[in-house]
Design a protein around this motif. Structure first.
Motif, PDB file in Angstrom:
ATOM      1  N   VAL A 157       0.815  -1.210   0.000  1.00 48.37           N
ATOM      2  CA  VAL A 157       0.000   0.000   0.000  1.00 48.37           C
ATOM      3  C   VAL A 157       0.850   1.262   0.000  1.00 48.37           C
ATOM      4  O   VAL A 157       0.418   2.303  -0.490  1.00 48.37           O
ATOM      5  CB  VAL A 157      -0.967  -0.008   1.205  1.00 48.37           C
ATOM      6  CG1 VAL A 157      -0.219   0.118   2.523  1.00 48.37           C
ATOM      7  CG2 VAL A 157      -2.021   1.080   1.079  1.00 48.37           C
ATOM      8  N   GLY A 158       2.074   1.198   0.513  1.00 48.70           N
ATOM      9  CA  GLY A 158       2.930   2.373   0.536  1.00 48.70           C
ATOM     10  C   GLY A 158       3.997   2.375  -0.539  1.00 48.70           C
ATOM     11  O   GLY A 158       4.825   3.287  -0.598  1.00 48.70           O
ATOM     12  N   GLU A 159       3.986   1.359  -1.410  1.00 52.81           N
ATOM     13  CA  GLU A 159       5.070   1.176  -2.373  1.00 52.81           C
ATOM     14  C   GLU A 159       4.635   1.478  -3.796  1.00 52.81           C
ATOM     15  O   GLU A 159       3.476   1.316  -4.165  1.00 52.81           O
ATOM     16  CB  GLU A 159       5.560  -0.279  -2.329  1.00 52.81           C
ATOM     17  CG  GLU A 159       6.131  -0.713  -0.999  1.00 52.81           C
ATOM     18  CD  GLU A 159       6.383  -2.206  -0.942  1.00 52.81           C
ATOM     19  OE1 GLU A 159       7.073  -2.637  -0.006  1.00 52.81           O
ATOM     20  OE2 GLU A 159       5.880  -2.957  -1.813  1.00 52.81           O
ATOM     21  N   THR A 295      -2.400  10.760  -5.557  1.00 53.64           N
ATOM     22  CA  THR A 295      -2.063   9.850  -4.463  1.00 53.64           C
ATOM     23  C   THR A 295      -0.696  10.200  -3.891  1.00 53.64           C
ATOM     24  O   THR A 295       0.225  10.540  -4.633  1.00 53.64           O
ATOM     25  CB  THR A 295      -2.040   8.392  -4.961  1.00 53.64           C
ATOM     26  OG1 THR A 295      -3.281   8.073  -5.582  1.00 53.64           O
ATOM     27  CG2 THR A 295      -1.800   7.427  -3.804  1.00 53.64           C
ATOM     28  N   THR A 296      -0.591  10.086  -2.579  1.00 51.81           N
ATOM     29  CA  THR A 296       0.700  10.190  -1.902  1.00 51.81           C
ATOM     30  C   THR A 296       0.920   8.910  -1.106  1.00 51.81           C
ATOM     31  O   THR A 296       0.023   8.482  -0.368  1.00 51.81           O
ATOM     32  CB  THR A 296       0.753  11.406  -0.959  1.00 51.81           C
ATOM     33  OG1 THR A 296       0.564  12.596  -1.730  1.00 51.81           O
ATOM     34  CG2 THR A 296       2.094  11.467  -0.241  1.00 51.81           C
ATOM     35  N   ALA A 297       2.072   8.294  -1.281  1.00 45.31           N
ATOM     36  CA  ALA A 297       2.355   7.026  -0.599  1.00 45.31           C
ATOM     37  C   ALA A 297       3.788   7.028  -0.083  1.00 45.31           C
ATOM     38  O   ALA A 297       4.671   7.647  -0.683  1.00 45.31           O
ATOM     39  CB  ALA A 297       2.150   5.848  -1.549  1.00 45.31           C
ATOM     40  N   PHE A 298       4.002   6.342   1.039  1.00 41.92           N
ATOM     41  CA  PHE A 298       5.378   6.187   1.507  1.00 41.92           C
ATOM     42  C   PHE A 298       5.521   4.900   2.312  1.00 41.92           C
ATOM     43  O   PHE A 298       4.558   4.370   2.869  1.00 41.92           O
ATOM     44  CB  PHE A 298       5.842   7.400   2.335  1.00 41.92           C
ATOM     45  CG  PHE A 298       5.298   7.456   3.739  1.00 41.92           C
ATOM     46  CD1 PHE A 298       5.914   6.775   4.786  1.00 41.92           C
ATOM     47  CD2 PHE A 298       4.170   8.211   4.021  1.00 41.92           C
ATOM     48  CE1 PHE A 298       5.419   6.834   6.079  1.00 41.92           C
ATOM     49  CE2 PHE A 298       3.664   8.279   5.311  1.00 41.92           C
ATOM     50  CZ  PHE A 298       4.292   7.588   6.343  1.00 41.92           C
ATOM     51  N   THR A 299       6.759   4.422   2.352  1.00 40.28           N
ATOM     52  CA  THR A 299       7.128   3.235   3.130  1.00 40.28           C
ATOM     53  C   THR A 299       8.453   3.512   3.829  1.00 40.28           C
ATOM     54  O   THR A 299       9.356   4.118   3.245  1.00 40.28           O
ATOM     55  CB  THR A 299       7.288   2.001   2.223  1.00 40.28           C
ATOM     56  OG1 THR A 299       6.024   1.652   1.661  1.00 40.28           O
ATOM     57  CG2 THR A 299       7.811   0.810   3.013  1.00 40.28           C
ATOM     58  N   ALA A 319      -0.838   4.949   2.175  1.00 40.47           N
ATOM     59  CA  ALA A 319      -1.178   5.743   0.996  1.00 40.47           C
ATOM     60  C   ALA A 319      -2.477   6.482   1.266  1.00 40.47           C
ATOM     61  O   ALA A 319      -3.365   5.986   1.974  1.00 40.47           O
ATOM     62  CB  ALA A 319      -1.320   4.861  -0.237  1.00 40.47           C
ATOM     63  N   GLU A 320      -2.581   7.668   0.665  1.00 39.35           N
ATOM     64  CA  GLU A 320      -3.774   8.491   0.856  1.00 39.35           C
ATOM     65  C   GLU A 320      -4.092   9.198  -0.460  1.00 39.35           C
ATOM     66  O   GLU A 320      -3.197   9.700  -1.137  1.00 39.35           O
ATOM     67  CB  GLU A 320      -3.532   9.508   1.964  1.00 39.35           C
ATOM     68  CG  GLU A 320      -4.761  10.303   2.360  1.00 39.35           C
ATOM     69  CD  GLU A 320      -4.545  11.109   3.629  1.00 39.35           C
ATOM     70  OE1 GLU A 320      -5.494  11.770   4.076  1.00 39.35           O
ATOM     71  OE2 GLU A 320      -3.413  11.063   4.172  1.00 39.35           O
ATOM     72  N   THR A 321      -5.370   9.233  -0.821  1.00 37.14           N
ATOM     73  CA  THR A 321      -5.782   9.905  -2.043  1.00 37.14           C
ATOM     74  C   THR A 321      -6.398  11.258  -1.718  1.00 37.14           C
ATOM     75  O   THR A 321      -6.956  11.463  -0.640  1.00 37.14           O
ATOM     76  CB  THR A 321      -6.782   9.057  -2.836  1.00 37.14           C
ATOM     77  OG1 THR A 321      -7.977   8.878  -2.067  1.00 37.14           O
ATOM     78  CG2 THR A 321      -6.191   7.696  -3.183  1.00 37.14           C
ATOM     79  N   ASP A 322      -6.322  12.156  -2.699  1.00 37.06           N
ATOM     80  CA  ASP A 322      -6.746  13.535  -2.483  1.00 37.06           C
ATOM     81  C   ASP A 322      -8.256  13.723  -2.639  1.00 37.06           C
ATOM     82  O   ASP A 322      -8.903  14.368  -1.821  1.00 37.06           O
ATOM     83  CB  ASP A 322      -5.997  14.445  -3.460  1.00 37.06           C
ATOM     84  CG  ASP A 322      -6.377  15.902  -3.289  1.00 37.06           C
ATOM     85  OD1 ASP A 322      -6.279  16.407  -2.160  1.00 37.06           O
ATOM     86  OD2 ASP A 322      -6.779  16.534  -4.284  1.00 37.06           O
TER      87      ASP A 322
END
Length: 375
Positions: A157-159, A295-299, A319-322
């Motif tokens: 989900v963060g990748e 979308t912004t995502a991080f791991t 991850a989060e969508t705008d």
């Protein structure tokens, strides 16, 4: 929320303990030398997973950024599978190399009689000097930043996690690629607008421009960093826009053999990030307009070695969508031991959570035991 480990499952958890060794191919044939050399080798691994999931989100063999079932499900499920196991073959003739890899997540079979699984193509590509053409990991995807996890792929989900048919050119630290275009979703609820193998009137009539990826890799004694840019045409449902996205990732040695891995991506990522958590094109619930989702995502993951063979990784991805205000997250902690050079065993616990704006927060815990024989 149910307890993570039931007493009836405890005996199973104590028996098993995975993980990640580099693939070490076995050479089957070698002849000639220099430009006339011919080599054939095979590689891969056999992996056995025992996985228990309980909570509000339905069981999956591994977590991605989706919402299985689309609604909360009271879950307490134990699954056994070997589908992550894979086989690869490499054939080299002089400066030309062909590579093919398969696993068994192709579906099919049942748990009543045969427990069979269909073969799934992962990679099939050709390399010649600085060129690579075929199906491979997207050039936008930072392989060095992936955590060592028992859950297949770690916190998807963060990748950025994507394979694509592509043509890639590498020169020094730079990589440039054109990749297969695919606009996922047209603003309506339902199946993607196109799918693999469709032809004629069923094929998407609007996808005429490949996705373009540029990437810069920096490798130093203190670690490695990677910077990537993605440009793509999003052309569906009345939308015709140029989408852009960016990623920064790294793998940094810390103390001893320990390392820190991370990646941050943002923009019109669509299917590239969070394992296709969201469509490229969505309907804005506030205005009812069809728009491109951002979308912004991080791991982030830290791996610690307890001794020469035993290590643990703690990871977190989100991850989060705008527009649609989807938010999903996955964390995990594992203990992995290399019993021999080719055999790893391990245990991992973790949690997958959904905190979308439109629903009440839900989550599921999981416990996974894995054994992996690499060859």
């Amino acid at each position: 929320m149910k307890n993570l480990i039931k007493p009836t499952l405890l005996s199973i958890t104590l028996c098993g303990l995975f993980t990640s060794s580099n693939l070490q191919a076995i050479e089957l044939y070698s002849s000639g030398s220099g430009d006339n050399i011919t080599k054939v080798s095979i590689g891969g691994y056999a992996k056995v997973d025992v996985r228990h999931v309980n909570g509000d989100i339905a069981y999956q063999d591994y977590w991605v950024g989706n919402f299985p079932g689309g609604e909360p499900t009271d879950t307490s499920t134990t699954g056994f599978n070997v589908k992550e196991s894979r086989l690869s073959m490499t054939v080299q003739h002089g400066e030309v190399t062909g590579y093919m890899e398969i696993d068994f997540y192709g579906g099919g079979g049942n748990e009543i009689v045969s427990n069979s699984s269909n073969v799934r193509l992962r990679h099939f590509y050709i390399k010649y000097k600085n060129w690579m053409a075929g199906q491979n990991w997207s050039t936008f995807m930072p392989l060095k930043a992936l955590p060592e996890a028992l859950d297949f792929g770690g916190p998807h989900v963060g990748e950025v996690f994507s394979r694509a048919v592509q043509v890639r050119y590498t020169t020094g630290n730079w990589q440039f690629a054109i990749e297969n275009p695919e606009t996922w979703g047209d603003g309506d609820i339902g199946a993607p607008s196109s799918a693999l193998g469709l032809t004629g009137d069923q094929a998407d009539p609007d996808e005429d421009t490949p996705d373009f990826v540029a990437r810069y890799n920096l490798n130093k004694d203190w670690g490695s960093l990677s910077f990537g840019a993605l440009v793509r045409i999003i052309d569906q449902g009345g939308i015709d826009e140029t989408g852009t996205a960016f990623i920064m990732s790294g793998a940094i040695p810390t103390f001893g053999k320990d390392d820190l891995r991370f990646q941050v991506s943002s923009g019109d990522l669509g299917r590239y990030a969070a394992a296709a958590m969201v469509n490229d094109i969505v309907r804005d619930p506030r205005t009812d307009e069809i728009v491109v989702e951002e979308t912004t995502a991080f791991t982030v993951a830290y791996r610690h070695f307890w001794n020469e063979s035993m290590r643990s990784t703690a990871f977190y991805g989100t991850a989060e969508t705008d527009v649609t205000e989807l938010k999903r997250a996955h964390w995990g902690v594992n203990l992995i031991d290399s019993v021999t050079k080719h055999l790893d065993v391990g245990v991992e616990i973790g949690n997958y959570a959904i905190k979308d704006a439109a629903i009440e927060d839900i989550d599921s815990n999981y416990l996974q035991l894995s054994a992996k024989f690499t060859f």
